[in-house]
Design a protein around this motif. Structure first.
Motif, PDB file in Angstrom:
ATOM      1  N   UNK A  88       0.830  -1.208   0.000  1.00 43.74           N
ATOM      2  CA  UNK A  88       0.000   0.000   0.000  1.00 43.74           C
ATOM      3  C   UNK A  88       0.866   1.260   0.000  1.00 43.74           C
ATOM      4  N   UNK A  89       1.962   1.245   0.781  1.00 47.90           N
ATOM      5  CA  UNK A  89       2.858   2.410   0.822  1.00 47.90           C
ATOM      6  C   UNK A  89       3.580   2.583  -0.512  1.00 47.90           C
ATOM      7  N   UNK A  90       4.060   1.482  -1.053  1.00 51.84           N
ATOM      8  CA  UNK A  90       4.745   1.534  -2.344  1.00 51.84           C
ATOM      9  C   UNK A  90       3.801   2.052  -3.425  1.00 51.84           C
ATOM     10  N   UNK A  91       2.556   1.563  -3.410  1.00 48.84           N
ATOM     11  CA  UNK A  91       1.595   1.973  -4.438  1.00 48.84           C
ATOM     12  C   UNK A  91       1.256   3.453  -4.328  1.00 48.84           C
ATOM     13  N   UNK A  92       1.136   3.971  -3.097  1.00 48.69           N
ATOM     14  CA  UNK A  92       0.797   5.385  -2.924  1.00 48.69           C
ATOM     15  C   UNK A  92       1.891   6.287  -3.489  1.00 48.69           C
ATOM     16  N   UNK A  93       3.154   5.964  -3.215  1.00 48.30           N
ATOM     17  CA  UNK A  93       4.237   6.792  -3.721  1.00 48.30           C
ATOM     18  C   UNK A  93       4.428   6.593  -5.228  1.00 48.30           C
ATOM     19  N   UNK A  95       6.074  -1.743  10.407  1.00 45.60           N
ATOM     20  CA  UNK A  95       5.059  -0.692  10.315  1.00 45.60           C
ATOM     21  C   UNK A  95       5.518   0.582  11.009  1.00 45.60           C
ATOM     22  N   UNK A  96       6.811   0.783  11.137  1.00 48.30           N
ATOM     23  CA  UNK A  96       7.312   1.982  11.809  1.00 48.30           C
ATOM     24  C   UNK A  96       6.968   3.233  10.999  1.00 48.30           C
ATOM     25  N   UNK A  97       6.992   4.354  11.688  1.00 45.58           N
ATOM     26  CA  UNK A  97       6.576   5.608  11.053  1.00 45.58           C
ATOM     27  C   UNK A  97       7.477   5.993   9.888  1.00 45.58           C
ATOM     28  N   UNK A  98       8.773   5.781  10.043  1.00 41.98           N
ATOM     29  CA  UNK A  98       9.724   6.274   9.040  1.00 41.98           C
ATOM     30  C   UNK A  98       9.708   5.494   7.749  1.00 41.98           C
ATOM     31  N   UNK A  99       8.907   4.429   7.651  1.00 41.76           N
ATOM     32  CA  UNK A  99       8.819   3.676   6.401  1.00 41.76           C
ATOM     33  C   UNK A  99       7.446   3.841   5.762  1.00 41.76           C
ATOM     34  N   UNK A 100       6.560   4.588   6.408  1.00 39.82           N
ATOM     35  CA  UNK A 100       5.233   4.804   5.855  1.00 39.82           C
ATOM     36  C   UNK A 100       5.310   5.696   4.610  1.00 39.82           C
ATOM     37  N   UNK A 101       4.290   5.611   3.798  1.00 35.88           N
ATOM     38  CA  UNK A 101       4.268   6.355   2.533  1.00 35.88           C
ATOM     39  C   UNK A 101       4.317   7.859   2.780  1.00 35.88           C
ATOM     40  N   UNK A 102       5.140   8.521   1.999  1.00 33.25           N
ATOM     41  CA  UNK A 102       5.228   9.982   2.025  1.00 33.25           C
ATOM     42  C   UNK A 102       5.291  10.434   0.571  1.00 33.25           C
ATOM     43  N   UNK A 103       4.174  10.915   0.005  1.00 29.04           N
ATOM     44  CA  UNK A 103       4.142  11.210  -1.440  1.00 29.04           C
ATOM     45  C   UNK A 103       5.124  12.272  -1.896  1.00 29.04           C
ATOM     46  N   UNK A 104       5.615  13.120  -0.985  1.00 25.06           N
ATOM     47  CA  UNK A 104       6.544  14.179  -1.386  1.00 25.06           C
ATOM     48  C   UNK A 104       7.996  13.725  -1.226  1.00 25.06           C
ATOM     49  N   UNK A 105       8.302  13.074  -0.124  1.00 28.55           N
ATOM     50  CA  UNK A 105       9.679  12.625   0.127  1.00 28.55           C
ATOM     51  C   UNK A 105       9.971  11.265  -0.495  1.00 28.55           C
TER      52      UNK A 105
END
Length: 1078
Positions: free
Chosen positions: A595-600, A1040-1050
């Motif tokens: 899901x994170x990979x797909x969002x970015x 599921x740590x915060x620093x690996x969650x999807x970030x569309x800008x970074x």
């Protein structure tokens, strides 16, 4: 996951609170997490202060005038060396004392690291806990010696008299003396007692105990600053001056020497050496290399040699003239230097223009009005620009530095100014180059910091409870933030955002790659890796052209690029850059999107679509809508790769009309495949020449004995089941020798041989057989006949079955005869008769007519006609086709269901007698499976493109499948091999059980445009620095740590993936690819 997911879970928080004080103090474990005796803490404090004690002894003697400063340093250092060595020996003694007990202990591996049992103040367990010891004996001696040197130099450096002379302040002396010795104690404890885990951990394992040397090294650096003017600088300057004055007496010679070697070192010497060696070998062989795969290897011939010689001559001439006019104090607008400056300034402007008009956005901000709106014309556009840029490739930075120095010299005409009086041209260029590099880093880091700061509020999924507080603190202390960014830029260190929050620290300096180990040595290899292995050579060639033309902007070592095509993401890192080459590493990210990979990835697609696919609706010089993003689109490059198309097969695989013709098409495809198989195999045989030669044994593998024992044939039948046995009917007489309605010696017309029949009695009845048959059967055969369904499997390898010899009417039919073991399927005669009626005889004759037999030296003109008239050969193929149909479909004539078709395609048919027989013939089974897959693909093509009109079109389909397609499963090893061999097309059948649909996947090899964008290099370095700190130091490996969650800008998740394993997980990583730019 929500934005307020814990940065560290409860267990990791407790672990971090224990580790961090240990890191600050250099190793003492004062917070254990469990109850420990007081002497554990007291012992650690005593050992921590030991260097201060020995240094205090030396300092006291010096202050009392007993010893000199150097004697004081030697005394303190000697005492520390003896103490360190004694501590290491104590640890060795404790290990030897308890070695037998340790081998027999069974401890809980989950608590072994944290919990210890202590018996006494100086017990072996206490010693091993406080002083873990060294792995290697050489480190025991070396670290102890280094500890003595460090203590001695520290004592000398922190003598109160020296500090007082420096600052003339008692208070400052006391502060520096106290904190200086605390620093030395920290370094000594880390070196000889217990090495603390550093926040600058570079890799997971410290094999050679390098971490223990880090803190002493920093201390030595600060001490060496004070010693440099006495020891190092004087020696280096005097030695360098002597060597230069002796070997190169003139300053012009020095300049020419430095210029020439600078140019030579800017070349890819290893590749030039390889190319030169190969050229010489080919010339000595007096022949051109044939079929040599050069790939991206640099070519070195007369053209390249003349080019390098011309550039070197021009560089030496320019350096001589620069030296000639640089010493002139008369500066005017008519001087040669001013004229050269006037020429260089427009050249720099022209170069910038030529570089920027090749990118979709000018300077990453405004849309380029000259960029072609049709992306298909980009390659032609790039080729035109390459002709203009070829002379000036890779000279952007040098030209910019020269222009800046020239402009400054033209504006500053006063010869008494420090710029003209104290600095020569070389020093000016070095300063300008250093300032330019650090300024670019500062801008990139500031961009990165602002992106984190702003998106922590504007992106709702990144908005935490602490966000408003962190933003307020950053705004209030913005000057401090700018100072941190400036320090990070000056040190060329990554700007580390803690947990990727707007909490910034100056990271530790790292190399361009950011990771240790050989380039491309590690990757998380999976079945998707082959797609990147296939496209990387073509992508490297495309990058070579794009880098040479400047389409990718200013590419420097450490630059990052992201390429996107369908579901593939290629991460490119520039490792080194020379005058005529560029070294890159290409990584491939996973295709199975989370899901994170797909969002970015969706945001990346959106950015590229806005840049390249919506240009006709964009206004001239319209701003970049994603300006603040770390990804800036550059251009598109042509790459030869596979396009992936997936279709739902509903309406095709479940169509009754299509399935009804599936069996008939399968028979035709199988006939064609068997004939092709036997024809190709016949090319390795010799021509029989005549029927007599055939009878004399030209084909010994097909000769059989004439005598066939009936009992052996009966006993060695491959398989028996209800399908292979004559059924009893209600009208049958249980006392008859055979079931009613059957004739005892019934034979089908043209039957290949006597088919032994097994007649089973009704359970409980008395079996009666004819006297003749009973006399011919041995007692073993009678027993076998009575319990035929209950016997265990027979080892067929021990007693090979012998079939009667087939009499061909044409001697050449032996060339196309199928192997005899393929004709032993347990099929009842009635099915043979039925297959004879269904057999496509016209198709069989047509396929035979397509065979040319060119490999036969002597052949009759009527060969094909004789083969067509040979009924025995046809009967062989009827039997072979029937055997395969029996294995895949059974004896049922019903239309197969879609589920059965899918199982047959995948080779997962449930067990049956026919399948058991077929799988016992691996080669025939593979042919049948391949024929079925071809048949299924033919069914899909007929449903999509229309029916097949004639036999020629059908043969064309099959030949295309055989030569240009791989039809199978994605999980097959042959699928990966076909991708690497670059088969033009690949087809696979899949099933989605959740939706209950069948899907078809087609890969098509073609040259397509791949989108390329440039990433903010400092954003990548900063996130990688945090990743290293978070995983290796804080051990925060929560998926599921915060620093690996999807970030569309970074693009935080993609950036983590692109890191080298074990911290990242790219599925592919290439070695160092040297791209020649000439």
């Amino acid at each position: 996951m929500g934005p307020d997911v814990p940065l560290l879970n409860d267990y990791k928080q407790e672990f971090f609170l224990k580790r961090f004080p240990q890191t600050v103090l250099g190793g003492p474990r004062l917070k254990l997490g469990y109850c420990a005796p007081p002497y554990i803490y007291v012992n650690q404090i005593i050992l921590f202060l030991t260097p201060w004690v020995w240094g205090g002894v030396g300092t006291l003697l010096y202050q009392l005038g007993v010893t000199k400063d150097y004697c004081t340093a030697a005394l303190s250092g000697g005492l520390m060396f003896v103490t360190a060595l004694a501590l290491q020996m104590t640890n060795l003694y404790a290990k030897q004392k308890t070695v037998t007990v340790e081998r027999m202990q069974i401890q809980n591996t989950l608590t072994d690291e944290d919990e210890f049992e202590f018996s006494s103040c100086v017990g072996s367990e206490t010693v091993k806990f406080i002083i873990p010891g060294k792995k290697y004996i050489i480190n025991t001696v070396f670290h102890s010696l280094l500890a003595g040197v460090l203590c001695g130099l520290g004592t000398w450096y922190l003598l109160p008299n020296r500090i007082t002379l420096l600052y003339s302040n008692i208070g400052g002396t006391v502060v520096i003396f106290v904190f200086g010795w605390v620093t030395i104690c920290i370094g000594e404890y880390s070196l000889i007692i217990n090495t603390a885990t550093e926040t600058a951990t570079f890799q997971a394992l410290d094999t050679y105990e390098i971490t223990a040397l880090m803190r002493p090294f920093y201390i030595f650096v600060f001490i060496a600053v004070d010693l440099a003017h006495r020891l190092l600088v004087m020696f280096l300057i005097s030695a360098g001056t002597a060597i230069a004055s002796y070997f190169i007496p003139s300053t012009l010679g020095v300049i020419l020497f430095m210029t020439g070697f600078g140019f030579i070192l800017s070349l890819n010497l290893s590749e030039i050496g390889f190319a030169f060696k190969h050229t010489m070998i080919s010339h000595l062989a007096s022949s051109k290399p044939k079929n040599m795969h050069r790939g991206l290897r640099m070519q070195f011939g007369w053209r390249e040699f003349i080019f390098y010689l011309a550039v070197l001559t021009f560089a030496l001439t320019e350096a001589s003239l620069l030296h000639r006019f640089a010493g002139s104090s008369s500066l005017s607008q008519a001087s040669p230097q001013a004229i050269a400056s006037y020429i260089l300034i427009p050249l720099l402007i022209m170069m910038w223009i030529l570089r920027e008009i090749q990118r979709v956005y000018l300077f990453g901000v405004f849309r380029n009005p000259f960029y072609p709106k049709d992306v298909r014309t980009v390659t032609v556009f790039m080729e035109k620009q390459r002709r203009l840029m070829k002379v000036w490739q890779n000279t952007e930075n040098a030209l910019l530095d020269i222009v800046i120095v020239s402009i400054a010299q033209m504006l500053v005409f006063n010869p008494d100014l420090w710029w003209n009086r104290s600095l020569d041209t070389g020093i000016r260029l070095l300063l300008v180059g250093l300032l330019r590099d650090r300024l670019l880093q500062f801008v990139s880091k500031l961009h990165f910091a602002l992106a984190i700061l702003l998106t922590s509020w504007t992106e709702k999924k990144q908005r935490r409870k602490s966000t408003s507080t962190l933003i307020t603190l950053n705004v209030v202390f913005f000057p401090i933030l700018l100072t941190l960014i400036a320090i990070s830029a000056l040190l060329s260190s990554p700007l580390l955002p803690l947990f990727t929050l707007p909490v910034f620290l100056v990271g530790f300096p790292r190399p361009v790659r950011s990771w240790p180990g050989p380039v491309g040595a590690t990757a998380c290899v999976c079945p998707d890796t082959v797609y990147y292995q296939q496209l990387v050579p073509s992508l490297a060639v495309a990058l070579q052209s794009a880098l040479a033309t400047g389409s990718l902007g200013l590419s420097l070592p450490g630059s990052h690029y992201l390429c996107r095509f369908q579901d593939r993401l290629m991460w490119i890192l520039v490792l080194e850059k020379g005058f005529t080459y560029c070294g890159v590493n290409i990584k491939g990210l996973e295709l199975q999107e989370t899901s994170c990979h797909a969002a970015e990835a969706h945001r990346v697609d959106e950015i590229f679509e806005m840049a390249f696919e919506h240009q006709e609706r964009a206004k001239v010089l319209s701003p970049n809508p994603h300006f603040g993003h770390i990804l800036t689109p550059c251009t598109v490059v042509p790459v030869r790769l596979y396009s992936d198309a997936r279709n739902v097969l509903s309406g095709i695989i479940d169509s009754h009309e299509n399935l009804k013709h599936l069996k008939d098409d399968f028979i035709k495809v199988l006939v064609w495949m068997l004939l092709q198989y036997c024809y190709k195999k016949s090319k390795t045989w010799e021509s029989p020449g005549s029927a007599d030669k055939n009878k004399q044994g030209s084909f010994p593998e097909n000769q059989h004995s004439g005598a066939v024992g009936r009992s052996r044939a009966l006993r060695e039948e491959d398989s028996f089941s209800v399908d292979t046995v004559e059924d009893w009917t209600d009208d049958s007489d249980i006392f008859d020798f055979e079931p009613s309605g059957r004739t005892k010696d019934r034979k089908e017309p043209g039957q290949l041989g006597p088919t032994p029949k097994v007649h089973l009695s009704i359970p409980g009845s008395v079996e009666m057989q004819s006297q003749d048959l009973a006399q011919e059967m041995s007692p073993e055969d009678k027993l076998y006949r009575a319990v035929v369904l209950g016997l265990p499997a027979v080892d067929k390898g021990k007693q090979p079955e012998v079939l009667p010899r087939v009499e061909f009417s044409c001697s050449y039919s032996e060339l196309l005869s199928i192997p005899e073991e393929w004709r032993t399927a347990p099929v009842p005669p009635s099915k043979v008769s039925e297959m004879r009626q269904r057999f496509p005889e016209e198709w069989y004759h047509f396929v035979l007519s397509q065979l040319d037999f060119f490999h036969l030296k002597e052949k009759p003109s009527s060969l094909l006609a004789d083969l067509m008239e040979d009924t025995a050969l046809k009967d062989l193929y009827i039997q072979g086709v029937l055997s395969c149909c029996f294995g895949l479909f059974g004896l049922d004539n019903a239309v197969p269901a879609p589920s059965h078709v899918f199982r047959a395609y995948t080779g997962g048919i449930p067990w049956s007698v026919g399948l058991d027989w077929l799988t016992g013939k691996p080669e025939l089974f593979q042919l049948a499976l391949k024929a079925f897959r071809y048949t299924f693909k033919l069914m899909v093509d007929k449903a999509s493109l229309g029916p097949v009109e004639n036999f020629e079109e059908l043969v064309s389909y099959l030949e295309e499948y055989d030569s240009d397609w791989y039809i199978g499963l994605v999980s097959d090893l042959e699928w990966q091999q076909a991708v690497l061999q670059e088969k033009p097309y690949l087809f696979s059948l899949g099933h989605d059980p959740s939706m209950g649909i069948y899907t078809g996947r087609v890969l098509t090899l073609q040259e397509l445009l791949v989108q390329v964008g440039k990433l903010n290099a400092e954003a990548v370095r900063g996130q990688w620095a945090n990743l290293s700190w978070e995983l290796l130091y804080a051990t925060n490996d929560d998926e599921e740590r915060y620093s690996i969650q999807a970030h569309p800008v970074l693009l935080r998740n993609l950036t983590v993936q692109a890191a080298d394993p074990p911290l990242g997980y790219p599925v592919y990583s290439s070695g160092l690819l040297q791209l020649p730019l000439l």
